[in-house]
Design a protein around this motif. Structure first.
Motif, PDB file in Angstrom:
ATOM      1  N   UNK A  94       0.837  -1.204   0.000  1.00  0.00           N
ATOM      2  CA  UNK A  94       0.000   0.000   0.000  1.00  0.00           C
ATOM      3  C   UNK A  94       0.869   1.251   0.000  1.00  0.00           C
ATOM      4  N   UNK A  95       0.737   2.120  -1.002  1.00  0.00           N
ATOM      5  CA  UNK A  95       1.549   3.330  -1.050  1.00  0.00           C
ATOM      6  C   UNK A  95       1.094   4.368  -0.024  1.00  0.00           C
ATOM      7  N   UNK A  96      -0.130   4.201   0.495  1.00  0.00           N
ATOM      8  CA  UNK A  96      -0.692   5.135   1.482  1.00  0.00           C
ATOM      9  C   UNK A  96      -1.849   4.420   2.169  1.00  0.00           C
ATOM     10  N   UNK A  97      -2.277   4.916   3.337  1.00  0.00           N
ATOM     11  CA  UNK A  97      -3.426   4.278   3.968  1.00  0.00           C
ATOM     12  C   UNK A  97      -4.664   4.481   3.108  1.00  0.00           C
ATOM     13  N   UNK A  98      -5.572   3.524   3.091  1.00  0.00           N
ATOM     14  CA  UNK A  98      -6.755   3.673   2.256  1.00  0.00           C
ATOM     15  C   UNK A  98      -7.672   2.480   2.403  1.00  0.00           C
ATOM     16  N   UNK A 122      -8.062   6.618  -1.475  1.00  0.00           N
ATOM     17  CA  UNK A 122      -7.458   7.344  -0.369  1.00  0.00           C
ATOM     18  C   UNK A 122      -7.586   8.810  -0.695  1.00  0.00           C
ATOM     19  N   UNK A 149      -3.365   0.080   6.332  1.00  0.00           N
ATOM     20  CA  UNK A 149      -2.377   1.112   6.606  1.00  0.00           C
ATOM     21  C   UNK A 149      -1.346   1.139   5.493  1.00  0.00           C
ATOM     22  N   UNK A 150      -0.566   2.199   5.494  1.00  0.00           N
ATOM     23  CA  UNK A 150       0.512   2.305   4.526  1.00  0.00           C
ATOM     24  C   UNK A 150       1.467   1.130   4.718  1.00  0.00           C
ATOM     25  N   UNK A 151       2.053   0.668   3.631  1.00  0.00           N
ATOM     26  CA  UNK A 151       3.044  -0.414   3.634  1.00  0.00           C
ATOM     27  C   UNK A 151       2.430  -1.789   3.896  1.00  0.00           C
TER      28      UNK A 151
END
Lengths: 163, 494
Positions: A94-98, A122, A149-151
C-alpha cells in the motif's frame, strides 16, 4: 551476519562494544563512542545533547537536530531469511493508507507487468495498483471495502519464470 | 460588556479548531460543549469541554456531518448557540436554518448569505454584477452561437474547462487566437469522453498566480471592516500549507485596493460574521475575485497575530447581536506572522497521509510562537479524518525575524510515532524563493526537490545509528557480555 538498523530504506549492519561509561558504535561508516542518559519522558541526553526517542516494538522513533527518524532493528536471522527470499519477493504494498475499492485478480491467475490488479481509494481519490512484474497471483490479502495502513502487503505474486 | 443571549456554546467540530474555539468561548465567560466521535475521545477539546457528547455515524466523518444528531446534542447540553468551525457543517445553509428553527443561534452568516456565496457561479455573477473584478470568462451555455467570439474577447492566455468538469481533467491552456478553434474542439471531445458532456467554459488564464485573501468581519447592523490580507500561495494538492500576513507581494496602494474591494463585496452582500474573500493575483498586480468563504478560516491566526483581535470572540459578539466594537480606522497591523500547517503526511511520497499513534509530543516554547493543537500524546491518528494535526504560528517584528523564529520552533517540534511534515516545512522555510517571498501557487510543484528527504551521512548518520542502537537489547546485551578488559583491548568483532 550482524544485527542491522534499517534507516531511510537502507540496512546498516552495526554492533556495539562497551566504551568508558557508555558504548561505542561500529558500522561501515565508522565508529562513534557515546554516552546516553535518560532524562524524563522521551528526553535523553546523548553526548551532552538533548534528543527525543521512543521505542515501539522493533522500531525506534528519534527526534534529532530538528529531523525525525524511524529506525527498525533487523535480527540477523530475519536478515538471512530475507536475503534468501529477496529474489522471489514480488508484492504490491500500500503506497498510502486507504481502502480497497476493486480487486481484479484471484489466486492462481497470471498477470502481466503493469496490469491493473486492484483499485484503492485514499484522500477521496482512486488509485490503480499494477503488477510490478509478470507473475502468478499467490495471495490476495486486500479485502473489498476494508481499510489498510501504509506499507500493508495487499497482493503477493510468484514470478512468471518460477511458475 | 456583552449580555449574552446564550450561556453555552456547542462546538460542532473537532481537532485543533474545536480547542481554539473552546478557549475563546471560555475566556468570554461562557460554558463550552463539544460533540465528538469515539475516534476523538482523547482529543484535547473533548477532555477540556464542560460537556462532551458522543455522536456516532457510519464513518467518523459522517458523525460530524449529521445535523439532526448535533442539534439533539446541543439541546441535551443546554446550548443556546452552535459554532460550526470550518469544514463539516460550517457552510451548510440547511444546517444554519435548522439551528435557527430550533431556537438556537448559528455562529455564522444567514442561510441566504451561505447560499449566495456557497454557489460559486452565483457568487461570481453577483460580484461581477456589483462591479467588482472577476476574471474575464465566457460560458458556452449562455449563448452557444456566440461562444467562439466571446472566448476570443476573453483574451490570451486563456483556459478552456469542461462545464461539467472537475479535478483538472480536460482543461487546456490556449496562448494564441490561431489555435483557439482547434483547442475548443479537442476540449469538447475530451469533455464528452470524461464527463459525457461536451459543453465548455473559458476563462482568462493567470500565469503563476498568487492566492491572496482578505479577512472580513460584518455585523447585523451593516458594519463591515476588513482585517487585511493573507498570502496563501504555498499550496500542495490545491491545499494551503503555509500562510502569512502581510503578503510580500503587495505595495501599500495595492493592499488598500484589494482590501477595500473585499470589504466592498462583503458590504453589498450585507455580510454578517467573519468571512474571507479570496482573490487570484497575477504577476502584473491584477487581481480577480475567486470565491468567498462564509466561515472562520483555518489560517485566521495570522490575522489575529498582526491585528491583536480575537476573531472567534468577534464572531460570538456578532452572533449575540452586538455591533462591531471597532471601525476600520481602529484597525492596524504590527509585525509579520506566518502559519505552518502540521500534517500527518509524507511529502517525499507525494504528500500521502500517514497514520500511527502519537508516542511523544512536545511543542516549542519560544518567543512569538502560538500553537493551535488538536492532538494529545497516546492518541491514534487514523485515515478517518483530514491529516492536519496542528498549526504553528510565529510572529516577528519583521518577516525575516518571523522566519528565523519559525526555524527554531519547527526544529523543536517533537512528534514521534508517525511521520509528519515538520522536516519538509524546515526545508521549505529556507528555500531561496520562499525567503525572497516570490512564491506562486505552482511553487511546490515546480520545486519537488524540497520534498526529498535529505541524505543522512557522516557524523549525523553515526549519531542516529548510535542513539537507536542503544535501545536495541540484543546489541547492548552482546556488548555487555564481553569482559571490559577484553573490550578495551580493541580489535574485537563478532
Amino acid at each position: 551476519m550482524h544485527h542491522a538498523l534499517q534507516l531511510l530504506g537502507v540496512a546498516h549492519p552495526v554492533w556495539l562494544t562497551r566504551h568508558a561509561d557508555g558504548y561505542q558504535l561500529h558500522s561501515k561508516n565508522g565508529a562513534l563512542a557515546f554516552t546516553l542518559r535518560h532524562l524524563e519522558g522521551s528526553r535523553y541526553l546523548f553526548n551532552g545533547q538533548t534528543v527525543h526517542m521512543v521505542v515501539d516494538g522493533d522500531a525506534v522513533h528519534l527526534h534529532h537536530k530538528g529531523e525525525t527518524y524511524t529506525v527498525c532493528h533487523q535480527h540477523p536471522l530475519d536478515r538471512l531469511a530475507q536475503a534468501a527470499n529477496s529474489s522471489t519477493a514480488m508484492q504490491i504494498v500500500a503506497p498510502m493508507p486507504g481502502a480497497t475499492v476493486m480487486i481484479h485478480v484471484a489466486v492462481g491467475q497470471s498477470v502481466k507487468k503493469g496490469e491493473v490488479v486492484m483499485v484503492m481509494e485514499s484522500m477521496k481519490m482512486e488509485t490503480s495498483l499494477a503488477a510490478p512484474a509478470d507473475g502468478i497471483v499467490a495471495e490476495v490479502r486486500a479485502v473489498l471495502g476494508q481499510t489498510f495502513d501504509r506499507d500493508a502487503v495487499l497482493v503477493r505474486f510468484t514470478p512468471a519464470e518460477s511458475a | 460588556m456583552t449580555s449574552w443571549p446564550f450561556n453555552t456554546v456547542l462546538i460542532a467540530n473537532r481537532g485543533e479548531i474545536a480547542l481554539r474555539i473552546l478557549q475563546s468561548v471560555r475566556a468570554l465567560g461562557l460554558k463550552t460543549a463539544v460533540v465528538y466521535h469515539a475516534a476523538d475521545r482523547l482529543a484535547p477539546a473533548v477532555q477540556q469541554a464542560d460537556t462532551a457528547i458522543e455522536i456516532t455515524g457510519s464513518t467518523p466523518v459522517a458523525a460530524y456531518l449529521d445535523g439532526p444528531q448535533i442539534l439533539q446534542a446541543a439541546r441535551a447540553a443546554g446550548a443556546g448557540a452552535i459554532h460550526p468551525g470550518y469544514g463539516f457543517l460550517s457552510e451548510n445553509a440547511g444546517f444554519a436554518q435548522a439551528v435557527a428553527d430550533a431556537g438556537m443561534v448559528f455562529v455564522g452568516p444567514t442561510p441566504e448569505q451561505i447560499r449566495l456565496m456557497g454557489d460559486k457561479v452565483r457568487a461570481r455573477a453577483f460580484v461581477a454584477q456589483q462591479g467588482f473584478p472577476v476574471a474575464p470568462s465566457a460560458i458556452e451555455d449562455d449563448d452557444p452561437a456566440s461562444f467562439y467570439t466571446r472566448a476570443l474577447a476573453v483574451g490570451f492566455p486563456l483556459l478552456i474547462k469542461p462545464a461539467a468538469g472537475g479535478g483538472g481533467k480536460g482543461m487546456r491552456v490556449v496562448r494564441a487566437a490561431e489555435s483557439l478553434a482547434s483547442e475548443i474542439e479537442r476540449a469538447r471531445s475530451e469533455g464528452k469522453r470524461y464527463f459525457g458532456d461536451g459543453r465548455l467554459y473559458v476563462e482568462r488564464y493567470i500565469e503563476n498566480p498568487r492566492h491572496i485573501e482578505v479577512q472580513i468581519l460584518g455585523d447585523a447592523f451593516g458594519n463591515v471592516v476588513h482585517l487585511f490580507e493573507r498570502e496563501c500561495s504555498v499550496q500542495r494538492r490545491f491545499q494551503k500549507i503555509v500562510e502569512e500576513s502581510p503578503s510580500p507581494a503587495l505595495s501599500p496602494e495595492l493592499r488598500q485596493s484589494i482590501c477595500d474591494t473585499a470589504a466592498g463585496i462583503a458590504r453589498v452582500a450585507g455580510y454578517r460574521n467573519a468571512g474571507t474573500v479570496e482573490f487570484i493575483f497575477g504577476q502584473g498586480g491584477e487581481y480577480y475575485f475567486l470565491e468567498m468563504n462564509t466561515r472562520l478560516q483555518v489560517e485566521h491566526p495570522v490575522t489575529e497575530a498582526i491585528t491583536g483581535k480575537d476573531l472567534v470572540a468577534e464572531q460570538l459578539r456578532v452572533a449575540a447581536g452586538e455591533p462591531l466594537p471597532f471601525t476600520q480606522a481602529d484597525l492596524h497591523t504590527h509585525g509579520h506572522a506566518i502559519e505552518f500547517r502540521i500534517y500527518a503526511e509524507d511529502p517525499s511520497r507525494g504528500y500521502t497521509p500517514t497514520t500511527g499513534r502519537v508516542l511523544a509530543l512536545e511543542w516549542p516554547q519560544s518567543p512569538g510562537v502560538r500553537i493551535d493543537n488538536g492532538i494529545t500524546q497516546g492518541q491514534e491518528i487514523t485515515s478517518a479524518f483530514d491529516p492536519m494535526l496542528a498549526k504553528l504560528i510565529v510572529y516577528g517584528q519583521t518577516r525575516s525575524q518571523a522566519i528565523e523564529r519559525a526555524h527554531t520552533a519547527l526544529a523543536n517540534t517533537v512528534i514521534l510515532g508517525l511521520k509528519t511534515n515538520t522536516g519538509f516545512l524546515q526545508r521549505l522555510l529556507h528555500h531561496p524563493t520562499f525567503v525572497a517571498g516570490q512564491v506562486h501557487t505552482g511553487f511546490l510543484d515546480a520545486h519537488p526537490e524540497i520534498t526529498a528527504e535529505p541524505e543522512l551521512a557522516g557524523h549525523d548518520l553515526l549519531q542516529v545509528l548510535a542513539v537507536t542502537a542503544s535501545q536495541v537489547r540484543p546489541l547492548t546485551d552482546a556488548a555487555d557480555a564481553v569482559p571490559r578488559l577484553h573490550a578495551s583491548m580493541g580489535n574485537w568483532s563478532n
